[in-house]
Structure formats: structure tokens, C-alpha cells
Enzyme design. Structure first.
Site, mmCIF file in Angstrom:
data_model
loop_
_atom_site.group_PDB
_atom_site.id
_atom_site.type_symbol
_atom_site.label_atom_id
_atom_site.label_comp_id
_atom_site.label_asym_id
_atom_site.label_seq_id
_atom_site.Cartn_x
_atom_site.Cartn_y
_atom_site.Cartn_z
ATOM 1 N N ASN A 134 0.123 9.540 6.943
ATOM 2 C CA ASN A 134 -0.543 8.893 8.064
ATOM 3 C C ASN A 134 0.245 9.149 9.349
ATOM 4 O O ASN A 134 1.367 8.684 9.501
ATOM 5 C CB ASN A 134 -0.641 7.383 7.784
ATOM 6 C CG ASN A 134 -1.210 6.607 8.943
ATOM 7 O OD1 ASN A 134 -1.644 7.156 9.944
ATOM 8 N ND2 ASN A 134 -1.192 5.290 8.806
ATOM 9 N N GLU A 155 1.624 -10.295 10.773
ATOM 10 C CA GLU A 155 0.206 -10.532 10.567
ATOM 11 C C GLU A 155 -0.070 -11.764 9.720
ATOM 12 O O GLU A 155 -1.203 -12.038 9.342
ATOM 13 C CB GLU A 155 -0.433 -9.287 9.938
ATOM 14 C CG GLU A 155 -0.381 -8.086 10.857
ATOM 15 C CD GLU A 155 -1.145 -6.880 10.342
ATOM 16 O OE1 GLU A 155 -1.972 -7.031 9.407
ATOM 17 O OE2 GLU A 155 -0.934 -5.782 10.876
ATOM 18 N N TYR A 158 -3.625 0.417 -3.530
ATOM 19 C CA TYR A 158 -3.922 1.848 -3.546
ATOM 20 C C TYR A 158 -5.182 2.113 -4.380
ATOM 21 O O TYR A 158 -6.038 2.899 -3.983
ATOM 22 C CB TYR A 158 -2.742 2.649 -4.124
ATOM 23 C CG TYR A 158 -1.538 2.629 -3.229
ATOM 24 C CD1 TYR A 158 -1.455 3.474 -2.126
ATOM 25 C CD2 TYR A 158 -0.473 1.770 -3.470
ATOM 26 C CE1 TYR A 158 -0.351 3.471 -1.295
ATOM 27 C CE2 TYR A 158 0.640 1.752 -2.645
ATOM 28 C CZ TYR A 158 0.696 2.602 -1.559
ATOM 29 O OH TYR A 158 1.789 2.580 -0.732
ATOM 30 N N CYS A 178 -1.541 1.527 7.366
ATOM 31 C CA CYS A 178 -1.093 1.823 6.009
ATOM 32 C C CYS A 178 -0.093 0.784 5.500
ATOM 33 O O CYS A 178 0.092 0.652 4.286
ATOM 34 C CB CYS A 178 -0.514 3.230 5.925
ATOM 35 S SG CYS A 178 0.859 3.532 7.049
ATOM 36 N N HIS A 179 0.516 0.014 6.401
ATOM 37 C CA HIS A 179 1.444 -1.036 5.963
ATOM 38 C C HIS A 179 0.721 -2.147 5.198
ATOM 39 O O HIS A 179 1.350 -2.902 4.475
ATOM 40 C CB HIS A 179 2.203 -1.621 7.167
ATOM 41 C CG HIS A 179 1.326 -2.285 8.179
ATOM 42 N ND1 HIS A 179 0.618 -1.558 9.127
ATOM 43 C CD2 HIS A 179 1.024 -3.585 8.386
ATOM 44 C CE1 HIS A 179 -0.065 -2.402 9.883
ATOM 45 N NE2 HIS A 179 0.167 -3.633 9.455
#
Length: 159
Positions: A120, A155, A97, A128-129
Site C-alpha cells: 500500500n 480511532e 485479511y 491498511c492499519h
């Protein structure tokens, strides 16, 4: 406005398009802003079909970046944070952040970045994850920690 619902490894997602742009992705427990308003707009149908295909490819491990016309609704700071996430936080990468606040040229705005993530309207595509707390700690995700962990693992991000 037009919408469609798809099944994914993290649950049912409802995709919402307006005027040829993807405007929202809603999780199972979220409701449509105008549930009875459906306008059969061919541009919306094309966007929804393209988004469905690209999300299916993403969840199958075959897509690392999205090519969808987006129109998330929010103020200037939110737009700036979301644009940075799309442009600079790539598949398989994470940020914090505070780092995202620096990238948004507001280094003291880590909490505001957290609020931008929470608001979001197009999670996954606006990734945002991929935003973590200090020292890489897992912190909240509007769709729940299980969904966040699944997306990060998909990912290749080890926690």
C-alpha cells in the site's frame, strides 16, 4: 512530482504528489523514488497542502474520513483491495485479511491481501492499519507495530 514532509505522532511522513494526485506517503526510513526530481506543479502543491491539513485534523481527532484525490500504483488485485479499504473499512472499524479477501471476491486470497497491505503506497488514507489477523490479532504493519497501535488507538479501537 512534488513532495512535502510533515511531523506526526507516529513520526515524519513524506507526502508525494504527481499530476494532481497523492501517490505515496513515506515513513521516516523510506526514500523518495526520484529524490532529485521536483517539478513545481500547482496541482501537486494543492494536493499536498490539502493532505497535510487533513492528516493534521486526523491526528488531532477532528477528521474521520479523507477527501484526497489518490493515484496509487499497482495491479488490478491491489487496486481492488485498496479501493475496498477506502470505501468499506471506516474510521474506528477493523476487518481481517480473510474478510477483506472475501470482499475482494477472492476468498482464498488472504495472503495476497496481506501483500496488498504491505505494498500500500498511501497508508492511513488507504487504511491498511485497520486490517487485523484472525480473531482480531495484531499482525505486521510496514511502518511498525507501534505506529499501527497508535493509529488504531487514535480511532478508538481497543486492542
Amino acid at each position: 512530482m512534488n513532495n512535502t514532509t510533515i511531523e506526526t505522532p507516529i513520526g515524519k511522513l513524506t507526502l508525494v504528489a504527481e499530476h494532481g494526485f497523492l501517490t505515496k506517503i513515506l515513513f521516516e526510513n523510506e526514500t523518495l523514488p526520484h529524490p532529485n526530481m521536483v517539478i513545481n506543479d500547482n496541482k501537486d502543491t494543492i494536493v499536498l497542502e490539502k493532505t497535510t491539513l487533513q492528516l493534521q485534523e486526523y491526528f488531532a481527532g477532528k477528521r474521520k474520513q479523507f477527501d484526497i484525490p489518490l493515484n496509487p500504483q499497482g495491479g488490478d488485485f491491489l487496486q481492488r483491495v485498496w479501493a475496498i479499504m477506502v470505501k468499506d473499512i471506516k474510521f474506528g472499524q477493523t476487518t481481517s485479511y480473510s474478510k477483506l479477501a472475501e470482499m475482494a471476491q477472492s476468498p482464498k486470497a488472504a495472503r495476497a491481501v496481506g501483500m496488498a497491505n504491505n505494498r500500500n503506497p498511501i497508508p492511513i488514507i488507504i487504511p491498511c492499519h485497520r486490517v487485523l489477523g484472525k480473531n482480531g490479532t495484531l499482525v505486521g504493519f510496514r511502518w511498525g507495530m507501534s505506529a499501527k497501535i497508535t493509529l488504531l488507538q487514535l480511532e478508538g479501537i481497543t486492542l
